[in-house]
Design a protein around this motif. Sequence first.
Motif, PDB file in Angstrom:
ATOM      1  N   UNK A  24       0.805  -1.240  -0.046  1.00 60.22           N
ATOM      2  CA  UNK A  24      -0.035  -0.003  -0.036  1.00 60.22           C
ATOM      3  C   UNK A  24       0.754   1.140  -0.092  1.00 60.22           C
ATOM      4  N   UNK A  25       2.095   1.027   0.474  1.00 57.38           N
ATOM      5  CA  UNK A  25       3.074   2.528   0.522  1.00 57.38           C
ATOM      6  C   UNK A  25       3.762   2.489  -1.004  1.00 57.38           C
ATOM      7  N   UNK A  26       3.317   1.864  -1.938  1.00 55.35           N
ATOM      8  CA  UNK A  26       4.113   1.916  -3.385  1.00 55.35           C
ATOM      9  C   UNK A  26       3.428   3.075  -3.787  1.00 55.35           C
ATOM     10  N   UNK A  27       4.323   4.142  -4.308  1.00 56.95           N
ATOM     11  CA  UNK A  27       3.614   5.354  -4.849  1.00 56.95           C
ATOM     12  C   UNK A  27       2.960   4.824  -6.306  1.00 56.95           C
ATOM     13  N   UNK A  28       1.826   5.832  -6.614  1.00 55.36           N
ATOM     14  CA  UNK A  28       1.112   5.533  -7.813  1.00 55.36           C
ATOM     15  C   UNK A  28       2.089   5.313  -9.088  1.00 55.36           C
ATOM     16  N   UNK A  29       3.281   6.379  -8.958  1.00 54.79           N
ATOM     17  CA  UNK A  29       4.204   6.440 -10.190  1.00 54.79           C
ATOM     18  C   UNK A  29       4.955   5.535 -10.311  1.00 54.79           C
ATOM     19  N   UNK A  30       5.304   4.630  -9.272  1.00 57.82           N
ATOM     20  CA  UNK A  30       6.196   3.671  -9.250  1.00 57.82           C
ATOM     21  C   UNK A  30       5.461   2.275  -9.398  1.00 57.82           C
ATOM     22  N   UNK A  31       4.281   2.245  -9.425  1.00 59.11           N
ATOM     23  CA  UNK A  31       3.588   1.040  -9.396  1.00 59.11           C
ATOM     24  C   UNK A  31       3.887   0.303 -10.961  1.00 59.11           C
ATOM     25  N   UNK A  32       3.802   1.018 -11.952  1.00 59.11           N
ATOM     26  CA  UNK A  32       4.174   0.603 -13.261  1.00 59.11           C
ATOM     27  C   UNK A  32       5.340  -0.192 -13.275  1.00 59.11           C
ATOM     28  N   UNK A  33       6.354   0.449 -12.885  1.00 53.07           N
ATOM     29  CA  UNK A  33       7.647  -0.242 -12.921  1.00 53.07           C
ATOM     30  C   UNK A  33       7.924  -1.559 -12.166  1.00 53.07           C
ATOM     31  N   UNK A  34       7.367  -1.589 -11.063  1.00 58.58           N
ATOM     32  CA  UNK A  34       7.296  -2.747 -10.107  1.00 58.58           C
ATOM     33  C   UNK A  34       6.419  -3.875 -10.830  1.00 58.58           C
ATOM     34  N   UNK A  35       5.434  -3.447 -11.519  1.00 54.92           N
ATOM     35  CA  UNK A  35       4.575  -4.325 -12.162  1.00 54.92           C
ATOM     36  C   UNK A  35       5.416  -4.958 -13.365  1.00 54.92           C
TER      37      UNK A  35
END
Length: 362
Positions: A24-35
């Motif tokens: 839940x602490x993952x910033x929305x801007x970084x979620x795509x990279x993690x995905x």
Amino acid sequence: MENNQITLPDNSLVISKEGNVNLEQIPASDLANYQSLSNQLNENDSNSIINFGAEIQQNISKQSDTFLNSVRTYNSGEVGSHINELLTELNYIDVDELNQSGFKKFISAIPFLKNLVVNVEKIFQKYDKVTANIDKISNKVKAGMINSAKDNAALQTMFESNVSQIKEIEKYIIAGNIKWKQVTEELAVMEGNPSNYQDYQISDKRDFAQRLDKRLADMKIVRFIMMQTLAQIRVVQSNNTSIAEKAQSILTTTMPVWKNQLTLAVALQRQKQNIEVQRRVSETTNTILQKNAEMLRQNSVEVAKENENTIVSLDTLKMTTKSLIDTLSEVKQIHQQGAETRRQLDSGLQQLETELKKSVVG
């Protein structure tokens, strides 16, 4: 892998020091990279879990091998050994041995001072040998200090690389958790509606979730070990620095002081020995003068006594006169006894002759 070059911000808000992940602490801007990293986990590819983050672990292994090879030719512990050798050499010279005289030939010529002579040549031969050994060991210590600095530089590179690799492996742990959450949620739906799915589909999904969970656990262990390594590297660096500082202190402080003090000790001992020689010479001179004076007194007295005495003393004359008188008296007595004995013999012979005649006639 191309995705390894993804640049992400600090992961500390998403993954704790203990390795717990809070998606839940993952910033929305970084979620795509993690995905994007998470998409490497393919349920239809049995090797995707095995290969997930494998390159990071390979990099860690290569980095450790590189460091070990760089320090294999030099053991930083040798600096400590060289320091111990140096201290042993410093203790090898006993200042008490320097109790010697600068007037060796002069002393050797005086019988009662021979015991004061110490073989100065042997002592300084040993000192020269120790000095040569100290110089050799000092050079080794200096070389060791340089290698310790190189060691620490290599350790620092390893430290910084570990920090970078920890951040990289954290990316995979976070991405893996995204995938694991997705798979477990799908598995829950499938297990809640088993009639809508084939048994093997549910089993495969469950098996994938379990294998991924184990893989993530292994990666967390690797991350933890790498974090331990950071602390260990710092301890080794600190020890190397301490050893180098000690070596530097010995070379720049202890050595000059030791040499100065040894030189001073030699000078003082020689001075002391010179004073001792002078004292012994003075004592000897006084002793000779006193003995000569005493001998002169005794000889003078004896000569005076002998000069005042007659050739033959009265006591001697008295003794010889008495002895002569006693001798004459004893000789006279012996003559008288001899005469008496002869008279008795004559009378006895006459009596025997008379008795013999009577016996013959009758």
